[in-house]
Design a protein around this motif. Structure first.
Motif, PDB file in Angstrom:
ATOM      1  N   TYR A 194       0.840  -1.202   0.000  1.00  9.66           N
ATOM      2  CA  TYR A 194       0.000   0.000   0.000  1.00  9.66           C
ATOM      3  C   TYR A 194       0.869   1.244   0.000  1.00  9.66           C
ATOM      4  CZ  TYR A 194      -4.296  -2.573   0.630  1.00  9.66           C
ATOM      5  OH  TYR A 194      -5.368  -3.393   0.423  1.00  9.66           O
ATOM      6  N   LYS A 195       0.462   2.217  -0.800  1.00  7.15           N
ATOM      7  CA  LYS A 195       1.077   3.535  -0.811  1.00  7.15           C
ATOM      8  C   LYS A 195      -0.049   4.556  -0.840  1.00  7.15           C
ATOM      9  CE  LYS A 195       4.643   6.309  -3.051  1.00  7.15           C
ATOM     10  NZ  LYS A 195       5.666   6.341  -4.132  1.00  7.15           N
ATOM     11  N   ASN A 196      -0.068   5.440   0.166  1.00  8.41           N
ATOM     12  CA  ASN A 196      -1.169   6.397   0.318  1.00  8.41           C
ATOM     13  C   ASN A 196      -2.518   5.678   0.351  1.00  8.41           C
ATOM     14  OD1 ASN A 196       0.685   8.553   0.250  1.00  8.41           O
ATOM     15  ND2 ASN A 196       0.638   8.580  -1.987  1.00  8.41           N
ATOM     16  N   ASN A 197      -2.547   4.533   1.034  1.00  7.22           N
ATOM     17  CA  ASN A 197      -3.751   3.710   1.192  1.00  7.22           C
ATOM     18  C   ASN A 197      -4.273   3.148  -0.129  1.00  7.22           C
ATOM     19  OD1 ASN A 197      -4.026   3.747   3.995  1.00  7.22           O
ATOM     20  ND2 ASN A 197      -5.019   5.760   3.951  1.00  7.22           N
ATOM     21  N   SER A 198      -3.435   3.136  -1.146  1.00  4.77           N
ATOM     22  CA  SER A 198      -3.826   2.576  -2.437  1.00  4.77           C
ATOM     23  C   SER A 198      -3.093   1.259  -2.645  1.00  4.77           C
ATOM     24  CB  SER A 198      -3.482   3.552  -3.561  1.00  4.77           C
ATOM     25  OG  SER A 198      -3.826   3.008  -4.823  1.00  4.77           O
ATOM     26  N   PRO A 199      -3.816   0.170  -2.947  1.00  2.00           N
ATOM     27  CA  PRO A 199      -3.156  -1.140  -3.061  1.00  2.00           C
ATOM     28  C   PRO A 199      -2.350  -1.268  -4.342  1.00  2.00           C
ATOM     29  CG  PRO A 199      -5.479  -1.348  -3.584  1.00  2.00           C
ATOM     30  CD  PRO A 199      -5.270   0.064  -3.112  1.00  2.00           C
ATOM     31  N   ARG A 200      -1.159  -1.849  -4.202  1.00  3.97           N
ATOM     32  CA  ARG A 200      -0.323  -2.228  -5.335  1.00  3.97           C
ATOM     33  C   ARG A 200      -0.252  -3.750  -5.328  1.00  3.97           C
ATOM     34  NH1 ARG A 200       5.184   0.718  -4.550  1.00  3.97           N
ATOM     35  NH2 ARG A 200       4.776   0.204  -2.374  1.00  3.97           N
ATOM     36  N   LEU A 201      -0.762  -4.361  -6.374  1.00  2.00           N
ATOM     37  CA  LEU A 201      -0.960  -5.809  -6.404  1.00  2.00           C
ATOM     38  C   LEU A 201      -0.030  -6.463  -7.415  1.00  2.00           C
ATOM     39  CD1 LEU A 201      -4.877  -5.802  -6.480  1.00  2.00           C
ATOM     40  CD2 LEU A 201      -3.381  -5.796  -4.476  1.00  2.00           C
ATOM     41  N   PHE A 202       0.365  -7.697  -7.089  1.00  2.00           N
ATOM     42  CA  PHE A 202       1.233  -8.466  -7.980  1.00  2.00           C
ATOM     43  C   PHE A 202       0.960  -9.938  -7.720  1.00  2.00           C
ATOM     44  CE2 PHE A 202       5.420 -10.035  -9.513  1.00  2.00           C
ATOM     45  CZ  PHE A 202       5.494  -9.335 -10.711  1.00  2.00           C
ATOM     46  N   GLY A 203       0.550 -10.661  -8.747  1.00  2.00           N
ATOM     47  CA  GLY A 203       0.231 -12.060  -8.491  1.00  2.00           C
ATOM     48  C   GLY A 203      -0.275 -12.810  -9.703  1.00  2.00           C
ATOM     49  N   ASN A 204      -1.243 -13.689  -9.464  1.00  2.00           N
ATOM     50  CA  ASN A 204      -1.677 -14.695 -10.431  1.00  2.00           C
ATOM     51  C   ASN A 204      -3.144 -14.502 -10.804  1.00  2.00           C
ATOM     52  OD1 ASN A 204       0.905 -15.940  -9.937  1.00  2.00           O
ATOM     53  ND2 ASN A 204       0.009 -16.861  -8.100  1.00  2.00           N
ATOM     54  N   LEU A 205      -3.495 -15.016 -11.970  1.00  2.00           N
ATOM     55  CA  LEU A 205      -4.850 -14.849 -12.504  1.00  2.00           C
ATOM     56  C   LEU A 205      -5.247 -16.107 -13.260  1.00  2.00           C
ATOM     57  CD1 LEU A 205      -7.247 -12.859 -13.189  1.00  2.00           C
ATOM     58  CD2 LEU A 205      -5.944 -12.247 -15.225  1.00  2.00           C
ATOM     59  N   ILE A 206      -6.483 -16.545 -13.064  1.00  2.00           N
ATOM     60  CA  ILE A 206      -7.063 -17.641 -13.853  1.00  2.00           C
ATOM     61  C   ILE A 206      -8.289 -17.110 -14.577  1.00  2.00           C
ATOM     62  CG2 ILE A 206      -8.232 -19.884 -13.792  1.00  2.00           C
ATOM     63  CD1 ILE A 206      -6.586 -20.635 -11.373  1.00  2.00           C
ATOM     64  N   LEU A 207      -8.404 -17.433 -15.851  1.00  2.00           N
ATOM     65  CA  LEU A 207      -9.596 -17.161 -16.654  1.00  2.00           C
ATOM     66  C   LEU A 207     -10.097 -18.494 -17.179  1.00  2.00           C
ATOM     67  CD1 LEU A 207      -8.048 -14.220 -18.688  1.00  2.00           C
ATOM     68  CD2 LEU A 207      -9.809 -13.966 -16.931  1.00  2.00           C
ATOM     69  N   SER A 208     -11.378 -18.766 -17.023  1.00  2.00           N
ATOM     70  CA  SER A 208     -11.910 -20.079 -17.397  1.00  2.00           C
ATOM     71  C   SER A 208     -13.247 -19.957 -18.112  1.00  2.00           C
ATOM     72  CB  SER A 208     -12.097 -20.953 -16.151  1.00  2.00           C
ATOM     73  OG  SER A 208     -12.776 -22.156 -16.473  1.00  2.00           O
ATOM     74  N   LYS A 209     -13.362 -20.652 -19.260  1.00  2.00           N
ATOM     75  CA  LYS A 209     -14.653 -20.778 -19.942  1.00  2.00           C
ATOM     76  C   LYS A 209     -15.590 -21.695 -19.173  1.00  2.00           C
ATOM     77  CE  LYS A 209     -13.379 -20.170 -24.814  1.00  2.00           C
ATOM     78  NZ  LYS A 209     -13.315 -20.865 -26.129  1.00  2.00           N
ATOM     79  N   TYR A 210     -15.012 -22.602 -18.388  1.00  2.00           N
ATOM     80  CA  TYR A 210     -15.814 -23.611 -17.714  1.00  2.00           C
ATOM     81  C   TYR A 210     -16.378 -23.073 -16.403  1.00  2.00           C
ATOM     82  CZ  TYR A 210     -13.240 -26.607 -20.938  1.00  2.00           C
ATOM     83  OH  TYR A 210     -12.687 -27.159 -22.061  1.00  2.00           O
ATOM     84  N   ARG A 211     -17.470 -23.657 -15.997  1.00  2.00           N
ATOM     85  CA  ARG A 211     -18.094 -23.282 -14.735  1.00  2.00           C
ATOM     86  C   ARG A 211     -17.149 -23.595 -13.577  1.00  2.00           C
ATOM     87  NH1 ARG A 211     -21.061 -26.048 -10.891  1.00  2.00           N
ATOM     88  NH2 ARG A 211     -22.593 -24.809  -9.756  1.00  2.00           N
ATOM     89  N   ILE A 212     -17.099 -22.677 -12.611  1.00  2.00           N
ATOM     90  CA  ILE A 212     -16.279 -22.830 -11.413  1.00  2.00           C
ATOM     91  C   ILE A 212     -17.194 -23.186 -10.255  1.00  2.00           C
ATOM     92  CG2 ILE A 212     -14.611 -21.711  -9.888  1.00  2.00           C
ATOM     93  CD1 ILE A 212     -13.709 -21.896 -12.792  1.00  2.00           C
ATOM     94  N   SER A 213     -16.866 -24.235  -9.507  1.00  2.00           N
ATOM     95  CA  SER A 213     -17.697 -24.581  -8.357  1.00  2.00           C
ATOM     96  C   SER A 213     -17.087 -24.139  -7.037  1.00  2.00           C
ATOM     97  CB  SER A 213     -18.001 -26.085  -8.330  1.00  2.00           C
ATOM     98  OG  SER A 213     -16.809 -26.828  -8.257  1.00  2.00           O
ATOM     99  N   GLN A 214     -15.761 -23.963  -6.983  1.00  2.00           N
ATOM    100  CA  GLN A 214     -15.130 -23.433  -5.775  1.00  2.00           C
ATOM    101  C   GLN A 214     -13.713 -22.970  -6.101  1.00  2.00           C
ATOM    102  OE1 GLN A 214     -13.976 -26.588  -2.761  1.00  2.00           O
ATOM    103  NE2 GLN A 214     -15.401 -27.801  -3.977  1.00  2.00           N
ATOM    104  N   VAL A 215     -13.226 -22.048  -5.275  1.00  2.00           N
ATOM    105  CA  VAL A 215     -11.886 -21.492  -5.438  1.00  2.00           C
ATOM    106  C   VAL A 215     -11.234 -21.412  -4.070  1.00  2.00           C
ATOM    107  CG1 VAL A 215     -10.533 -19.450  -6.103  1.00  2.00           C
ATOM    108  CG2 VAL A 215     -12.511 -20.132  -7.476  1.00  2.00           C
ATOM    109  N   HIS A 216      -9.944 -21.753  -4.019  1.00  2.00           N
ATOM    110  CA  HIS A 216      -9.156 -21.625  -2.791  1.00  2.00           C
ATOM    111  C   HIS A 216      -7.892 -20.835  -3.114  1.00  2.00           C
ATOM    112  CE1 HIS A 216     -11.679 -24.668  -0.818  1.00  2.00           C
ATOM    113  NE2 HIS A 216     -11.672 -25.267  -1.997  1.00  2.00           N
ATOM    114  N   ARG A 217      -7.603 -19.855  -2.304  1.00  2.00           N
ATOM    115  CA  ARG A 217      -6.411 -19.033  -2.467  1.00  2.00           C
ATOM    116  C   ARG A 217      -5.456 -19.339  -1.319  1.00  2.00           C
ATOM    117  NH1 ARG A 217     -10.815 -16.191  -4.345  1.00  2.00           N
ATOM    118  NH2 ARG A 217     -10.529 -15.147  -6.374  1.00  2.00           N
ATOM    119  N   HIS A 218      -4.329 -19.919  -1.638  1.00  2.00           N
ATOM    120  CA  HIS A 218      -3.383 -20.376  -0.624  1.00  2.00           C
ATOM    121  C   HIS A 218      -2.141 -19.490  -0.625  1.00  2.00           C
ATOM    122  CE1 HIS A 218      -5.697 -24.138  -0.450  1.00  2.00           C
ATOM    123  NE2 HIS A 218      -5.589 -24.203  -1.768  1.00  2.00           N
ATOM    124  N   LEU A 219      -1.770 -18.966   0.528  1.00  2.00           N
ATOM    125  CA  LEU A 219      -0.458 -18.353   0.670  1.00  2.00           C
ATOM    126  C   LEU A 219       0.555 -19.455   0.939  1.00  2.00           C
ATOM    127  CD1 LEU A 219      -1.056 -15.122   2.791  1.00  2.00           C
ATOM    128  CD2 LEU A 219      -0.217 -15.266   0.426  1.00  2.00           C
TER     129      LEU A 219
END
Length: 281
Positions: free
Chosen positions: A77-102
């Motif tokens: 965060y800088k001046n309360n504004s988030p700076r993000l860096f990471g991963n992304l999934i895009l899927s044509k298929y239906r999603i039934s659940q998602v888990h985000r693991h550190l």
């Protein structure tokens, strides 16, 4: 079923300019059913090229017919504004659940550089049944941290496999408890920052306790002993010193008969990594 995995280097090309549209064009030509991206940035003007835009939103908007799942383990965060860096999934298929693991980030005095790392896990309703899709970007500088992250991925896979064997749906439970079936069958992809002869590569593929299906290297399943195509070090980028393969697809052994092809798309210079494509029958 076609899955593309790509470390997009926040869209920064060899000339130091950010061209997310070039990333989008390559992905559209590949026509994937699922896209797994690493090094997606938002509000990072200090990165090479000035990654000021929210690339998660840009990419999600460009693929409006896909479901989007994002995970930014690095959230500053800088001046309360988030700076993000990471991963992304895009899927044509239906999603039934998602888990985000550190993933683990143990202190390593010999390698103080680094950043938090994560794993996105999504359960897809794929054409031949449910499967888990996971994507990650492991630590580059610290072998100690990278091995800890490999071991945690193995633990998460063993946990999901064990839960799949005892799964019993119960419609009487409150909605948050009704996550549904989380299958053992899975695809794991991303930028692992290890080469195929590395110790942590071997650790990932080692047999698992408790009956969890082991991971296989999808390149070897599809191509046998054919020399592995490099996924970095092409097109004159200053890193790494020589062409190398750090980007991989792994599949559980039950999916091996369905692996039709694994290919590296070597022609694009839109990132310092190359897209890797997995086709399943």
């Amino acid at each position: 079923m076609r899955v593309v995995s790509w470390n997009i280097h926040w869209g920064c090309g060899k000339d130091g300019r950010i061209r997310i549209h070039a990333i989008i064009d390559v992905l559209r030509r590949l026509n994937p059913d699922v896209v797994c991206l690493q090094e997606v940035a938002a509000n990072h003007p200090e990165l090479n090229g000035g990654a000021t835009a929210n690339q998660f939103k840009q990419l999600g908007g460009a693929f409006g017919g896909y479901h989007m799942m994002e995970h930014a383990p690095s959230e500053l965060y800088k001046n309360n504004s988030p700076r993000l860096f990471g991963n992304l999934i895009l899927s044509k298929y239906r999603i039934s659940q998602v888990h985000r693991h550190l993933l683990p980030w143990p202190a390593d005095p010999g390698n103080p550089a680094g950043m938090p790392r994560g794993l996105i896990e999504a359960v897809l309703d794929a054409p031949n049944g449910k499967l888990r899709l996971m994507t990650t970007h492991l630590e580059y500088y610290s072998p100690l941290q990278r091995m800890a992250q490999v071991q945690r991925i193995r633990e998460l896979h063993a946990e999901a496999s064990a839960r799949s064997r005892i799964f019993q749906p119960d419609p009487n439970l409150d909605a948050p408890y009704q996550l549904g079936f989380r299958p053992a069958s899975s695809i794991l992809c991303g930028d692992f920052n290890f080469a195929p002869d590395a110790e942590d590569y071997q650790a990932l593929l080692a047999p698992l306790d408790g009956g969890a299906p082991p991971f296989l290297d999808a390149w070897r399943v599809a191509n046998g002993n054919v020399a592995r195509a490099p996924t970095t070090g092409l097109h004159g980028y200053p890193w790494p010193e020589r062409p190398e393969c750090y980007d991989h697809f792994f599949v559980t052994d039950d999916l091996a008969p369905r692996v039709a092809a694994v290919e590296v798309q070597s022609e694009t210079a839109a990132s310092d990594h190359q897209p890797v494509v997995l086709d399943l029958k």
